[in-house]
Design a protein around this motif. Sequence first.
Motif, PDB file in Angstrom:
ATOM      1  N   SER A 343      28.962  66.230  60.914  1.00 48.32           N
ATOM      2  CA  SER A 343      28.433  65.290  59.929  1.00 48.32           C
ATOM      3  C   SER A 343      29.494  64.244  59.601  1.00 48.32           C
ATOM      4  N   TYR A 344      29.061  63.112  59.046  1.00 49.86           N
ATOM      5  CA  TYR A 344      29.974  62.009  58.764  1.00 49.86           C
ATOM      6  C   TYR A 344      30.440  62.071  57.312  1.00 49.86           C
ATOM      7  N   PRO A 345      31.680  61.684  57.057  1.00 48.57           N
ATOM      8  CA  PRO A 345      32.197  61.702  55.678  1.00 48.57           C
ATOM      9  C   PRO A 345      31.854  60.437  54.908  1.00 48.57           C
ATOM     10  N   PHE A 346      30.891  59.647  55.363  1.00 49.79           N
ATOM     11  CA  PHE A 346      30.489  58.417  54.702  1.00 49.79           C
ATOM     12  C   PHE A 346      28.967  58.314  54.800  1.00 49.79           C
ATOM     13  N   PRO A 347      28.340  57.481  53.951  1.00 48.55           N
ATOM     14  CA  PRO A 347      26.870  57.384  53.960  1.00 48.55           C
ATOM     15  C   PRO A 347      26.344  56.748  55.245  1.00 48.55           C
ATOM     16  N   THR A 348      25.264  57.300  55.758  1.00 50.46           N
ATOM     17  CA  THR A 348      24.630  56.783  56.963  1.00 50.46           C
ATOM     18  C   THR A 348      23.139  56.581  56.704  1.00 50.46           C
ATOM     19  N   MET A 349      22.516  55.841  57.605  1.00 51.61           N
ATOM     20  CA  MET A 349      21.101  55.542  57.462  1.00 51.61           C
ATOM     21  C   MET A 349      20.497  55.365  58.854  1.00 51.61           C
ATOM     22  N   ASP A 350      19.325  55.939  59.076  1.00 55.01           N
ATOM     23  CA  ASP A 350      18.617  55.809  60.349  1.00 55.01           C
ATOM     24  C   ASP A 350      17.476  54.817  60.192  1.00 55.01           C
ATOM     25  N   THR A 351      17.449  53.814  61.059  1.00 56.54           N
ATOM     26  CA  THR A 351      16.378  52.830  61.052  1.00 56.54           C
ATOM     27  C   THR A 351      16.284  52.176  62.418  1.00 56.54           C
ATOM     28  N   GLY A 352      15.065  51.939  62.877  1.00 53.82           N
ATOM     29  CA  GLY A 352      14.859  51.292  64.165  1.00 53.82           C
ATOM     30  C   GLY A 352      15.411  52.077  65.332  1.00 53.82           C
ATOM     31  N   GLY A 353      15.475  53.413  65.206  1.00 50.38           N
ATOM     32  CA  GLY A 353      16.001  54.224  66.283  1.00 50.38           C
ATOM     33  C   GLY A 353      17.515  54.205  66.397  1.00 50.38           C
ATOM     34  N   LYS A 354      18.198  53.657  65.402  1.00 52.28           N
ATOM     35  CA  LYS A 354      19.659  53.591  65.407  1.00 52.28           C
ATOM     36  C   LYS A 354      20.206  54.185  64.117  1.00 52.28           C
ATOM     37  N   ARG A 355      21.443  54.638  64.170  1.00 52.68           N
ATOM     38  CA  ARG A 355      22.121  55.169  62.989  1.00 52.68           C
ATOM     39  C   ARG A 355      23.240  54.209  62.582  1.00 52.68           C
ATOM     40  N   TYR A 356      23.287  53.900  61.282  1.00 50.93           N
ATOM     41  CA  TYR A 356      24.253  52.938  60.768  1.00 50.93           C
ATOM     42  C   TYR A 356      25.134  53.591  59.698  1.00 50.93           C
ATOM     43  N   LYS A 357      26.370  53.138  59.649  1.00 54.12           N
ATOM     44  CA  LYS A 357      27.232  53.419  58.497  1.00 54.12           C
ATOM     45  C   LYS A 357      26.947  52.346  57.456  1.00 54.12           C
ATOM     46  N   VAL A 358      26.647  52.765  56.218  1.00 52.60           N
ATOM     47  CA  VAL A 358      26.161  51.835  55.202  1.00 52.60           C
ATOM     48  C   VAL A 358      27.040  51.915  53.955  1.00 52.60           C
ATOM     49  N   PHE A 359      27.353  50.735  53.418  1.00 51.62           N
ATOM     50  CA  PHE A 359      28.057  50.658  52.141  1.00 51.62           C
ATOM     51  C   PHE A 359      27.354  49.639  51.254  1.00 51.62           C
ATOM     52  N   GLY A 360      27.463  49.850  49.933  1.00 49.49           N
ATOM     53  CA  GLY A 360      26.842  48.950  48.975  1.00 49.49           C
ATOM     54  C   GLY A 360      27.873  48.278  48.087  1.00 49.49           C
ATOM     55  N   ILE A 361      27.526  47.099  47.600  1.00 50.73           N
ATOM     56  CA  ILE A 361      28.408  46.313  46.730  1.00 50.73           C
ATOM     57  C   ILE A 361      27.556  45.732  45.612  1.00 50.73           C
ATOM     58  N   VAL A 362      28.069  45.781  44.382  1.00 46.82           N
ATOM     59  CA  VAL A 362      27.427  45.142  43.249  1.00 46.82           C
ATOM     60  C   VAL A 362      28.410  44.121  42.667  1.00 46.82           C
ATOM     61  N   THR A 363      27.889  42.965  42.262  1.00 49.87           N
ATOM     62  CA  THR A 363      28.760  41.899  41.776  1.00 49.87           C
ATOM     63  C   THR A 363      27.993  40.996  40.825  1.00 49.87           C
ATOM     64  N   ASN A 364      28.717  40.237  40.033  1.00 51.50           N
ATOM     65  CA  ASN A 364      28.133  39.173  39.212  1.00 51.50           C
ATOM     66  C   ASN A 364      28.662  37.809  39.646  1.00 51.50           C
ATOM     67  N   MET A 365      29.177  37.722  40.868  1.00 50.86           N
ATOM     68  CA  MET A 365      29.737  36.493  41.407  1.00 50.86           C
ATOM     69  C   MET A 365      28.742  35.843  42.374  1.00 50.86           C
ATOM     70  N   ASP A 366      28.837  34.516  42.491  1.00 49.80           N
ATOM     71  CA  ASP A 366      27.895  33.782  43.339  1.00 49.80           C
ATOM     72  C   ASP A 366      28.533  33.315  44.644  1.00 49.80           C
ATOM     73  N   TRP A 367      29.594  33.963  45.084  1.00 50.68           N
ATOM     74  CA  TRP A 367      30.247  33.587  46.331  1.00 50.68           C
ATOM     75  C   TRP A 367      29.329  33.861  47.520  1.00 50.68           C
ATOM     76  N   GLN A 368      29.622  33.175  48.627  1.00 45.30           N
ATOM     77  CA  GLN A 368      28.948  33.490  49.873  1.00 45.30           C
ATOM     78  C   GLN A 368      29.245  34.938  50.238  1.00 45.30           C
ATOM     79  N   GLY A 369      28.245  35.655  50.764  1.00 48.20           N
ATOM     80  CA  GLY A 369      28.355  37.093  50.954  1.00 48.20           C
ATOM     81  C   GLY A 369      29.548  37.524  51.782  1.00 48.20           C
ATOM     82  N   GLY A 370      29.778  36.851  52.911  1.00 46.88           N
ATOM     83  CA  GLY A 370      30.897  37.227  53.764  1.00 46.88           C
ATOM     84  C   GLY A 370      32.231  37.064  53.062  1.00 46.88           C
ATOM     85  N   ASP A 371      32.399  35.955  52.330  1.00 46.52           N
ATOM     86  CA  ASP A 371      33.646  35.726  51.591  1.00 46.52           C
ATOM     87  C   ASP A 371      33.844  36.775  50.511  1.00 46.52           C
TER      88      ASP A 371
END
Length: 480
Positions: A343-371
Motif C-alpha cells: 500500500s502507498y503512504p500517501f492518498p491515491t485515487m483510481d479514475t479512468g483506469g489509472k491510479r493517481y497520487k493526489v494532494f489537496g490545497i486550500v487557499t484564500n489567494m488569487d494567484w495562478q494555480g501553478g505559481d
Amino acid sequence: MTALSGLPLYLDMAQVMRLRESIERHVGLRSGSQGWTDSELVTSLILLNLAGGDCVEDLRILESDAGFCRILDHTRLSGMSRRERRKAVGRWRKERQRSVPSPSAVFRYLPLFSVQGEHTGVSGQAHIPAPSPGLTGLSRVNADMLAFISRCRPSQLATLDMDATLVETRKSTAQFCYKGFRSYQPMNVWWAEQGLLTHTEFRDGNVPAGHEQLRVLKESLQHLPAEVKQVRMRSDTAGYQHDLLAYCDDGTDKRFGRIEFAVSADVSKAFKKAVMEVAEDQWHELKRKKGQAWELSGRQWAEVCFVPNAIGKRKQGREYRYLATREILHEQQALDGIGEAPSYPFPTMDTGGKRYKVFGIVTNMDWQGGDLIRWLYERCGRSEEVHRAMKDDFAGGKLPTGEFYSNAAWWWIMVLAINLNAIMKRLVLGTKWANRKMKAIRFALIHIAGRVLTRSRTLILRLSKDHQSFEWILAVREKI
C-alpha cells in the motif's frame, strides 16, 4: 593555541547585537550577586552549538581550548564601565578558574526554567504546559534578534512556515509519538524572507502537530518586528483547521489584518469525489524550474469545486479556493511469495483506469494555480532543511535531561544559536554562504588554528599567513 579562531567572530556579532544585555534584561534567572550570570551561561551554550557540541559534557572541550578561553575572558568585560567590571569580578569569592561554565553548573541552571508543580507528560492526552518566565524570556531575546536583522535588512513581508518536527529520545519521561517511539514534537515557525525562526514551542511527542496552532500563530505575529507590514502563512495538513483559516481570512488581526495562506488540505472521500468530477480538459501541467529553463514535473493541477461540511452547513458559510494535484502511478506488481502489492503512504485515487497520487490545497489567494502550488512547495525546501539542521548540525537532537522544561530551555538556546548563525550568514558572510550548511562554515571559518598573544594590553589572534580564510576573516570583522 586555539582550534576555534573563527568562533570569536560570533562574539563580535553578539556584541554588536547587544545580545548580552538582551539576555540579562529578559531572562533574569540568575539575578543574585554570586556565580555565573544568565548571559554567561546562555552565551556559552550558544557557542557550544556553533562549535559543533551536542551535549552538556562537550563544554569540557571548550574549556580545554586555552586560546579560546583567553579570548572569551577578554571579551567578557568588553564594553563595561569600571563599576560594572568591579561588580562582575565581585561575583566570585575566589579567583575564577574557569572561562566556560562546568557541566554541573549548566545542569543546575536548566531546572531554573521550570514551573513548580506544572503537570507535564500526560499519556493519552494532548497537554501543552504553560511557558515559564525563563522560556518567555528566551523568546523575547529571539524577538530582539529578529528586530536587529530587520533594521539591517528590512522586509515588509513575512511568509511564516508552520511545521512540527519529531525529536526522538530514549528518556523514560518522554511520550510516544504517532510513529510509535518516544519523542518530543516542537512546533516551529520559520520566516522565509529572513531565513530565521520566528518562534518555537517545545511539546511532548503525543501532542498532535496541529494542536492549538492558531495560538502559536498569534504568538509568532507578536514577535515580528515593526518593519513587517504584511504576513502570509504556509502549512502542511496539520494547519488544515477551520478556526486557523477563518482567523487568517477574516482580517481580524489588529496589526496585519487579512493574512493570505496556502495550506495542504485533507484528501477525504468527499474531496476525492469532487476531484473525480473535474473534467479532463481542466487539468493543467505543473511545470518546475530547472536552472534557467522550465520543464514538466509529471504532475497536473486543477481547480476543485469543494465545500467541506464543517463550513458548509450555514447559508453564509465561507468559500475558500481548493486546488488538487495528481501524479500518475506506475503500479508495482506483487512479487512471488510476498503477496499483494504494498500500500502507498500517501492518498491515491483510481479514475479512468489509472491510479493517481493526489494532494489537496486550500487557499484564500488569487494567484495562478501553478505559481501558488510552487510557492507552497517552497515550504518543504527551507523549513524542512532547518529541522534537519536543528537535530544534526546543532544540539537539538540530543536533549540533556528527562525534565520537560530543562529540555525546552536547551531547545530554545539551540534556536538562538541557529538564528545567530543565520544573521551572520545573511549580513556578513555574503550571499554565497546564505544557504551553506553548518558543516561547511565550521570547516572554512570556525575550526581554524590560531595563536593568542598579548602585547601592550592588546589581544592578538595570529593565523597562518597562507591560510585561504585569512583575508576573509579580516573582511568579516570589518563588516561587523
